[in-house]
Scaffold this motif. Structure first.
Motif, PDB file in Angstrom:
ATOM      1  N   LEU A   1       5.080 -13.534 -12.638  1.00  0.00           N
ATOM      2  CA  LEU A   1       3.873 -13.297 -11.858  1.00  0.00           C
ATOM      3  C   LEU A   1       4.210 -12.792 -10.456  1.00  0.00           C
ATOM      4  CD1 LEU A   1       0.812 -13.471 -11.460  1.00  0.00           C
ATOM      5  CD2 LEU A   1       1.089 -15.889 -10.879  1.00  0.00           C
ATOM      6  N   ASP A   2       5.206 -13.404  -9.815  1.00  0.00           N
ATOM      7  CA  ASP A   2       5.586 -12.967  -8.468  1.00  0.00           C
ATOM      8  C   ASP A   2       5.984 -11.496  -8.458  1.00  0.00           C
ATOM      9  OD1 ASP A   2       5.148 -15.456  -7.355  1.00  0.00           O
ATOM     10  OD2 ASP A   2       7.221 -16.100  -7.597  1.00  0.00           O
ATOM     11  N   GLN A   3       6.801 -11.106  -9.408  1.00  0.00           N
ATOM     12  CA  GLN A   3       7.262  -9.723  -9.465  1.00  0.00           C
ATOM     13  C   GLN A   3       6.111  -8.765  -9.752  1.00  0.00           C
ATOM     14  OE1 GLN A   3      10.060  -8.262  -8.653  1.00  0.00           O
ATOM     15  NE2 GLN A   3       9.226  -6.268  -9.244  1.00  0.00           N
ATOM     16  N   PHE A   4       5.222  -9.157 -10.635  1.00  0.00           N
ATOM     17  CA  PHE A   4       4.074  -8.306 -10.953  1.00  0.00           C
ATOM     18  C   PHE A   4       3.213  -8.083  -9.720  1.00  0.00           C
ATOM     19  CE2 PHE A   4      -0.407  -7.962 -12.369  1.00  0.00           C
ATOM     20  CZ  PHE A   4      -0.321  -6.743 -13.032  1.00  0.00           C
ATOM     21  N   VAL A   5       2.939  -9.149  -8.986  1.00  0.00           N
ATOM     22  CA  VAL A   5       2.115  -9.031  -7.781  1.00  0.00           C
ATOM     23  C   VAL A   5       2.814  -8.162  -6.740  1.00  0.00           C
ATOM     24  CG1 VAL A   5       1.187 -10.324  -5.816  1.00  0.00           C
ATOM     25  CG2 VAL A   5       0.862 -11.179  -8.149  1.00  0.00           C
ATOM     26  N   ARG A   6       4.101  -8.408  -6.525  1.00  0.00           N
ATOM     27  CA  ARG A   6       4.841  -7.627  -5.526  1.00  0.00           C
ATOM     28  C   ARG A   6       4.852  -6.140  -5.866  1.00  0.00           C
ATOM     29  NH1 ARG A   6       8.674 -12.009  -5.477  1.00  0.00           N
ATOM     30  NH2 ARG A   6       9.894 -10.860  -7.024  1.00  0.00           N
ATOM     31  N   SER A   7       5.187  -5.829  -7.119  1.00  0.00           N
ATOM     32  CA  SER A   7       5.338  -4.426  -7.493  1.00  0.00           C
ATOM     33  C   SER A   7       3.990  -3.701  -7.509  1.00  0.00           C
ATOM     34  CB  SER A   7       6.022  -4.300  -8.849  1.00  0.00           C
ATOM     35  OG  SER A   7       5.268  -4.912  -9.872  1.00  0.00           O
ATOM     36  N   THR A   8       2.935  -4.391  -7.920  1.00  0.00           N
ATOM     37  CA  THR A   8       1.617  -3.765  -7.952  1.00  0.00           C
ATOM     38  C   THR A   8       1.122  -3.465  -6.543  1.00  0.00           C
ATOM     39  OG1 THR A   8       1.075  -4.925 -10.001  1.00  0.00           O
ATOM     40  CG2 THR A   8      -0.758  -4.017  -8.750  1.00  0.00           C
ATOM     41  N   LEU A   9       1.263  -4.427  -5.633  1.00  0.00           N
ATOM     42  CA  LEU A   9       0.845  -4.203  -4.255  1.00  0.00           C
ATOM     43  C   LEU A   9       1.726  -3.160  -3.574  1.00  0.00           C
ATOM     44  CD1 LEU A   9       0.030  -7.859  -3.140  1.00  0.00           C
ATOM     45  CD2 LEU A   9      -1.597  -6.017  -3.605  1.00  0.00           C
ATOM     46  N   ALA A  10       3.027  -3.178  -3.886  1.00  0.00           N
ATOM     47  CA  ALA A  10       3.933  -2.196  -3.295  1.00  0.00           C
ATOM     48  C   ALA A  10       3.541  -0.780  -3.693  1.00  0.00           C
ATOM     49  CB  ALA A  10       5.368  -2.491  -3.721  1.00  0.00           C
ATOM     50  N   GLU A  11       3.134  -0.615  -4.942  1.00  0.00           N
ATOM     51  CA  GLU A  11       2.691   0.701  -5.407  1.00  0.00           C
ATOM     52  C   GLU A  11       1.466   1.160  -4.634  1.00  0.00           C
ATOM     53  OE1 GLU A  11       1.948   2.522  -9.777  1.00  0.00           O
ATOM     54  OE2 GLU A  11       0.564   0.906  -9.217  1.00  0.00           O
ATOM     55  N   ASP A  12       0.486   0.251  -4.459  1.00  0.00           N
ATOM     56  CA  ASP A  12      -0.752   0.609  -3.775  1.00  0.00           C
ATOM     57  C   ASP A  12      -0.513   0.889  -2.294  1.00  0.00           C
ATOM     58  OD1 ASP A  12      -3.416   1.197  -4.102  1.00  0.00           O
ATOM     59  OD2 ASP A  12      -4.126  -0.864  -3.902  1.00  0.00           O
ATOM     60  N   LEU A  13       0.426   0.160  -1.689  1.00  0.00           N
ATOM     61  CA  LEU A  13       0.713   0.314  -0.268  1.00  0.00           C
ATOM     62  C   LEU A  13       1.683   1.455   0.021  1.00  0.00           C
ATOM     63  CD1 LEU A  13       1.028  -3.476   0.533  1.00  0.00           C
ATOM     64  CD2 LEU A  13      -0.657  -1.933   1.554  1.00  0.00           C
ATOM     65  N   GLY A  14       2.291   1.994  -1.026  1.00  0.00           N
ATOM     66  CA  GLY A  14       3.236   3.084  -0.811  1.00  0.00           C
ATOM     67  C   GLY A  14       4.526   2.645  -0.168  1.00  0.00           C
ATOM     68  N   GLU A  15       4.979   1.444  -0.503  1.00  0.00           N
ATOM     69  CA  GLU A  15       6.226   0.957   0.090  1.00  0.00           C
ATOM     70  C   GLU A  15       7.388   1.868  -0.289  1.00  0.00           C
ATOM     71  OE1 GLU A  15       7.009  -3.123  -0.626  1.00  0.00           O
ATOM     72  OE2 GLU A  15       5.169  -3.817   0.334  1.00  0.00           O
ATOM     73  N   GLY A  16       8.249   2.166   0.700  1.00  0.00           N
ATOM     74  CA  GLY A  16       9.394   3.022   0.471  1.00  0.00           C
ATOM     75  C   GLY A  16       9.111   4.498   0.667  1.00  0.00           C
ATOM     76  N   LEU A  17       7.855   4.860   0.884  1.00  0.00           N
ATOM     77  CA  LEU A  17       7.484   6.254   1.105  1.00  0.00           C
ATOM     78  C   LEU A  17       7.284   6.508   2.602  1.00  0.00           C
ATOM     79  CD1 LEU A  17       4.878   6.700  -1.771  1.00  0.00           C
ATOM     80  CD2 LEU A  17       7.307   7.305  -1.796  1.00  0.00           C
ATOM     81  N   ILE A  18       7.454   7.742   3.015  1.00  0.00           N
ATOM     82  CA  ILE A  18       7.253   8.086   4.422  1.00  0.00           C
ATOM     83  C   ILE A  18       5.805   7.800   4.805  1.00  0.00           C
ATOM     84  CG2 ILE A  18       7.214   9.970   6.095  1.00  0.00           C
ATOM     85  CD1 ILE A  18       9.466  11.280   4.485  1.00  0.00           C
ATOM     86  N   GLY A  19       5.619   6.979   5.821  1.00  0.00           N
ATOM     87  CA  GLY A  19       4.284   6.593   6.262  1.00  0.00           C
ATOM     88  C   GLY A  19       3.682   5.470   5.461  1.00  0.00           C
ATOM     89  N   GLY A  20       4.384   4.993   4.442  1.00  0.00           N
ATOM     90  CA  GLY A  20       3.839   3.967   3.572  1.00  0.00           C
ATOM     91  C   GLY A  20       4.090   2.569   4.075  1.00  0.00           C
ATOM     92  N   GLY A  21       3.719   1.601   3.219  1.00  0.00           N
ATOM     93  CA  GLY A  21       3.904   0.197   3.560  1.00  0.00           C
ATOM     94  C   GLY A  21       2.736  -0.398   4.313  1.00  0.00           C
ATOM     95  N   ARG A  22       1.569   0.250   4.250  1.00  0.00           N
ATOM     96  CA  ARG A  22       0.422  -0.300   4.979  1.00  0.00           C
ATOM     97  C   ARG A  22      -0.876   0.178   4.341  1.00  0.00           C
ATOM     98  NH1 ARG A  22      -1.232   3.144  10.043  1.00  0.00           N
ATOM     99  NH2 ARG A  22      -0.603   5.242   9.423  1.00  0.00           N
ATOM    100  N   ASP A  23      -1.948  -0.538   4.645  1.00  0.00           N
ATOM    101  CA  ASP A  23      -3.301  -0.161   4.258  1.00  0.00           C
ATOM    102  C   ASP A  23      -3.913   0.537   5.461  1.00  0.00           C
ATOM    103  OD1 ASP A  23      -5.983   0.030   3.690  1.00  0.00           O
ATOM    104  OD2 ASP A  23      -6.248  -2.057   3.080  1.00  0.00           O
ATOM    105  N   VAL A  24      -3.808   1.845   5.493  1.00  0.00           N
ATOM    106  CA  VAL A  24      -4.185   2.596   6.685  1.00  0.00           C
ATOM    107  C   VAL A  24      -5.677   2.448   6.992  1.00  0.00           C
ATOM    108  CG1 VAL A  24      -4.540   4.750   5.389  1.00  0.00           C
ATOM    109  CG2 VAL A  24      -4.003   4.834   7.829  1.00  0.00           C
TER     110      VAL A  24
END
Length: 301
Positions: free
Chosen positions: A25-48
């Protein structure tokens, strides 16, 4: 360069003690939110949107509700999404997974930091809508089958990465799980038979390999005898009419469990289940169940 003001996804606090064997469950939540937030992408990692529009200290309260009659599935997972971004959230679950609810039923009441709730909202809703859609369809098929002596099964026709959740949802709707994957049973189908040369030879090879549970698909009555003689533990009777299914069940004569599969829908399942098979499998449960109509409305507090 990544924006400095990033949204941090915390480990899920297991307030509900929700677990599914084989599912992280922890991994699923982390990876799903990371996808939506654009973690690892230029300008990503946030809900603009939330960062630019909603004050950091603003608070929201909201209610998740069903707009249709559904069977609920996925509420503990939705809770996990919210807690990952707003650990101080107040959540009251108003229904339980597996409940059949009427239109307009409130499912969850929550209050907390507005940014955290808004950022987690879509991931939480997508999950509950998808899983409740599957559970609702499974319940429809169980009801249409109307046969306590026959069990509805799901299949491996699942969305990659979501199998454990989707099969959990079918259970909430009253179905049981077929094999979970390629590892827990052999399922000999027409392509395996084509390579092995015959149904009997394919089953024999699996038996000699020490496979503990061998499921063999047959689409003709003359394949039943060779499959049983070679040691099949379970026969999948594929795309047979009710009349042919009755003949097959008589030939099997209780030696192994048998399952009707193929060409099964809400109009045909009752007749096929009434032929004496122990199981009926339906790929549509996970392959194409429509999402349930579930909403979440927030207001400032």
């Amino acid at each position: 360069m990544q924006h400095a003001n990033t949204t941090r996804v915390r480990l899920v606090e297991r307030m509900t003690q929700f677990t599914i064997p084989g599912f992280d469950l922890d991994q699923f939540v982390r990876s799903t939110l990371a996808e939506d937030l654009g973690e690892g992408l230029i300008g990503g990692g946030r809900d603009v949107t939330s960062e630019s529009v909603i004050p950091a200290d603003a608070r929201f309260a909201g209610v998740m509700d069903s707009r249709d009659a559904i069977v609920v599935a996925g509420l503990p997972i939705a809770e996990a999404f919210f807690r990952a971004l707003e650990p101080e959230i107040e959540i009251e679950l108003l229904a339980q997974d597996g409940d059949a609810v009427e239109p307009g039923t409130d499912l969850m009441r929550l209050a907390g930091n507005a940014r955290g709730l808004l950022t987690a909202e879509r991931s939480a809703l997508n999950t509950v809508q998808h899983l409740s859609g599957i559970a609702t369809m499974a319940r429809e098929y169980v009801t249409a089958m109307d046969n306590p002596d026959c069990t509805l099964l799901d299949t491996r026709k699942t969305i990659p990465g979501l199998r454990h959740l989707e099969k959990y949802a079918t259970r909430m709707g009253g179905a049981s799980n077929h094999r979970m994957g390629l590892w827990d049973a052999a399922m000999i189908k027409d392509n395996h038979v084509a390579v092995a040369g015959s149904v009997g030879e394919a089953v024999r090879r699996a038996w000699e390999a020490g496979v503990e549970h061998i499921i063999c698909e047959v689409d003709r009555l003359d394949q039943i005898g060779p499959a049983l003689q070679a040691g099949a533990h379970h026969l999948l009777l594929d795309n047979m009419s009710p009349e042919t299914l009755r003949e097959a069940v008589a030939m099997i004569d209780g030696r192994v469990p048998c399952e009707a599969s193929g060409g099964i829908n809400l109009d045909t399942i009752k007749a096929k289940a009434a032929t004496g098979v122990q199981f009926v499998s339906v790929g549509r449960l996970t392959q194409s169940a429509p999402a349930a109509d579930i909403g979440l409305d927030f207001k400032p507090v």
